[in-house]
Motif scaffolding. Sequence first.
Motif, PDB file in Angstrom:
ATOM      1  N   MET A 127       6.650  -5.649  -0.651  1.00 12.33           N
ATOM      2  CA  MET A 127       5.780  -5.134  -1.712  1.00 12.33           C
ATOM      3  C   MET A 127       4.419  -4.718  -1.151  1.00 12.33           C
ATOM      4  O   MET A 127       3.856  -3.717  -1.547  1.00 12.33           O
ATOM      5  N   SER A 128       3.888  -5.492  -0.205  1.00 10.49           N
ATOM      6  CA  SER A 128       2.593  -5.159   0.386  1.00 10.49           C
ATOM      7  C   SER A 128       2.674  -3.854   1.169  1.00 10.49           C
ATOM      8  O   SER A 128       1.727  -3.056   1.165  1.00 10.49           O
ATOM      9  N   LYS A 129       3.808  -3.618   1.850  1.00 10.62           N
ATOM     10  CA  LYS A 129       3.985  -2.370   2.593  1.00 10.62           C
ATOM     11  C   LYS A 129       4.043  -1.183   1.628  1.00 10.62           C
ATOM     12  O   LYS A 129       3.495  -0.122   1.906  1.00 10.62           O
ATOM     13  N   LEU A 130       4.709  -1.385   0.506  1.00  7.23           N
ATOM     14  CA  LEU A 130       4.799  -0.329  -0.495  1.00  7.23           C
ATOM     15  C   LEU A 130       3.423  -0.006  -1.057  1.00  7.23           C
ATOM     16  O   LEU A 130       3.071   1.166  -1.242  1.00  7.23           O
ATOM     17  N   LYS A 131       2.622  -1.045  -1.316  1.00  6.37           N
ATOM     18  CA  LYS A 131       1.278  -0.827  -1.834  1.00  6.37           C
ATOM     19  C   LYS A 131       0.421  -0.058  -0.835  1.00  6.37           C
ATOM     20  O   LYS A 131      -0.333   0.845  -1.209  1.00  6.37           O
ATOM     21  N   ARG A 132       0.548  -0.422   0.458  1.00  6.05           N
ATOM     22  CA  ARG A 132      -0.220   0.277   1.491  1.00  6.05           C
ATOM     23  C   ARG A 132       0.205   1.746   1.578  1.00  6.05           C
ATOM     24  O   ARG A 132      -0.630   2.634   1.748  1.00  6.05           O
ATOM     25  N   PHE A 133       1.510   1.966   1.471  1.00  7.78           N
ATOM     26  CA  PHE A 133       2.019   3.341   1.524  1.00  7.78           C
ATOM     27  C   PHE A 133       1.490   4.160   0.346  1.00  7.78           C
ATOM     28  O   PHE A 133       1.043   5.306   0.519  1.00  7.78           O
ATOM     29  N   ILE A 134       1.537   3.581  -0.851  1.00  5.76           N
ATOM     30  CA  ILE A 134       1.045   4.283  -2.035  1.00  5.76           C
ATOM     31  C   ILE A 134      -0.445   4.561  -1.913  1.00  5.76           C
ATOM     32  O   ILE A 134      -0.928   5.657  -2.242  1.00  5.76           O
ATOM     33  N   TYR A 135      -1.187   3.580  -1.412  1.00  2.36           N
ATOM     34  CA  TYR A 135      -2.636   3.741  -1.236  1.00  2.36           C
ATOM     35  C   TYR A 135      -2.933   4.878  -0.252  1.00  2.36           C
ATOM     36  O   TYR A 135      -3.772   5.750  -0.522  1.00  2.36           O
ATOM     37  N   LYS A 136      -2.218   4.891   0.877  1.00  8.44           N
ATOM     38  CA  LYS A 136      -2.438   5.946   1.878  1.00  8.44           C
ATOM     39  C   LYS A 136      -2.043   7.311   1.318  1.00  8.44           C
ATOM     40  O   LYS A 136      -2.711   8.313   1.598  1.00  8.44           O
ATOM     41  N   PHE A 149      -4.536  10.484   0.888  1.00  8.17           N
ATOM     42  CA  PHE A 149      -4.201  11.796   1.464  1.00  8.17           C
ATOM     43  C   PHE A 149      -4.233  12.884   0.397  1.00  8.17           C
ATOM     44  O   PHE A 149      -4.789  13.964   0.616  1.00  8.17           O
ATOM     45  N   ILE A 150      -3.657  12.582  -0.760  1.00  5.57           N
ATOM     46  CA  ILE A 150      -3.610  13.557  -1.849  1.00  5.57           C
ATOM     47  C   ILE A 150      -5.020  13.946  -2.294  1.00  5.57           C
ATOM     48  O   ILE A 150      -5.286  15.101  -2.646  1.00  5.57           O
ATOM     49  N   MET A 151      -5.939  13.000  -2.261  1.00  5.40           N
ATOM     50  CA  MET A 151      -7.307  13.273  -2.683  1.00  5.40           C
ATOM     51  C   MET A 151      -8.121  13.976  -1.597  1.00  5.40           C
ATOM     52  O   MET A 151      -8.937  14.861  -1.887  1.00  5.40           O
ATOM     53  N   LEU A 152      -7.896  13.591  -0.330  1.00 10.45           N
ATOM     54  CA  LEU A 152      -8.728  14.104   0.755  1.00 10.45           C
ATOM     55  C   LEU A 152      -8.246  15.441   1.316  1.00 10.45           C
ATOM     56  O   LEU A 152      -9.058  16.253   1.768  1.00 10.45           O
ATOM     57  N   PHE A 153      -6.933  15.675   1.303  1.00 10.95           N
ATOM     58  CA  PHE A 153      -6.407  16.923   1.883  1.00 10.95           C
ATOM     59  C   PHE A 153      -6.976  18.161   1.198  1.00 10.95           C
ATOM     60  O   PHE A 153      -7.404  19.107   1.883  1.00 10.95           O
ATOM     61  N   GLU A 212      -5.010  22.558 -10.032  1.00  6.46           N
ATOM     62  CA  GLU A 212      -5.908  23.712 -10.075  1.00  6.46           C
ATOM     63  C   GLU A 212      -7.319  23.292 -10.492  1.00  6.46           C
ATOM     64  O   GLU A 212      -8.312  23.733  -9.899  1.00  6.46           O
ATOM     65  N   LEU A 213      -7.419  22.420 -11.463  1.00  3.76           N
ATOM     66  CA  LEU A 213      -8.726  21.951 -11.924  1.00  3.76           C
ATOM     67  C   LEU A 213      -9.439  21.159 -10.839  1.00  3.76           C
ATOM     68  O   LEU A 213     -10.657  21.283 -10.664  1.00  3.76           O
ATOM     69  N   TYR A 214      -8.681  20.346 -10.111  1.00  5.70           N
ATOM     70  CA  TYR A 214      -9.278  19.550  -9.027  1.00  5.70           C
ATOM     71  C   TYR A 214      -9.841  20.472  -7.942  1.00  5.70           C
ATOM     72  O   TYR A 214     -10.976  20.311  -7.493  1.00  5.70           O
ATOM     73  N   PHE A 215      -9.043  21.467  -7.547  1.00 12.30           N
ATOM     74  CA  PHE A 215      -9.521  22.437  -6.558  1.00 12.30           C
ATOM     75  C   PHE A 215     -10.744  23.186  -7.087  1.00 12.30           C
ATOM     76  O   PHE A 215     -11.695  23.448  -6.335  1.00 12.30           O
ATOM     77  N   SER A 216     -10.732  23.520  -8.369  1.00  9.02           N
ATOM     78  CA  SER A 216     -11.832  24.292  -8.954  1.00  9.02           C
ATOM     79  C   SER A 216     -13.153  23.530  -8.881  1.00  9.02           C
ATOM     80  O   SER A 216     -14.187  24.102  -8.511  1.00  9.02           O
ATOM     81  N   VAL A 217     -13.122  22.266  -9.229  1.00 11.60           N
ATOM     82  CA  VAL A 217     -14.343  21.456  -9.173  1.00 11.60           C
ATOM     83  C   VAL A 217     -14.825  21.319  -7.730  1.00 11.60           C
ATOM     84  O   VAL A 217     -16.025  21.422  -7.446  1.00 11.60           O
TER      85      VAL A 217
END
Length: 227
Positions: A1-10, A14-18, A130-135
């Motif tokens: 479960m901890s590995k899954l949480k780390r994977f989801i967090y990463k 990535f989704i936010m920073l890319f 699209e909205l995220y990119f726009s901001v």
Amino acid sequence: MSKLKRFIYKALVFIMLFPIALVVIGKFVDPPIWGWKIHRTLFPPSDYPSQSTHLWVELSAISKNAQLAVIASEDQTFPQHIGVDLNAILMVVKQSGSDGPNRGASTITQQTAKNVYLFPAHSFIRKGIELYFSVLMELIWGKSRILEVYLNVIEFGPGLYGIEAASQNYFAIPASRLSAQQAAQLVAVLPNPYKIKANPMSQYVYERSHWITKQMRQLGMGTLNQL
């Protein structure tokens, strides 16, 4: 479960920073290719040419008439908003069905984000991205860069990308020399560049360009000083 949480967090990081990385690059690097053009190349319409035409020019090399025309026609609150028109978005959501939004209500910033970073699709997920990119673009690029990129990537006809290529194709002049009427004619085709041509004028283009030039006079060139 901890590995899954780390994977989801990463994955979330990535989704936010890319997208941030892509937008930072886009502030300084003129895109040699973009999402909308890639989609056209992979899934070309029946009348898409074997070779597309595109000539990139800086905003300073684009007639102020063309800059004002696109604002007057596409997004008159462009100098003031933060990339999105919240009232228009709420109206779209209210009128949408289960398959997602059926119309855009997009600002110039949103249209630029859609053309550069995304592919054609009607869904709330794509609209959210699209909205995220726009901001991000509003915060990192600023209005002038957004307008420059928009005028360089939008399609004015089958395989005809950017204001410079369109100006030379329809009027045999560089975009820097476009008159108010010529700029209005070019912008008038944007709702459907595959069926509408800037020159010679149809009745629709005549009426639409007349409305655009009227809006340009009302807004005034001082609008561009707000960017």
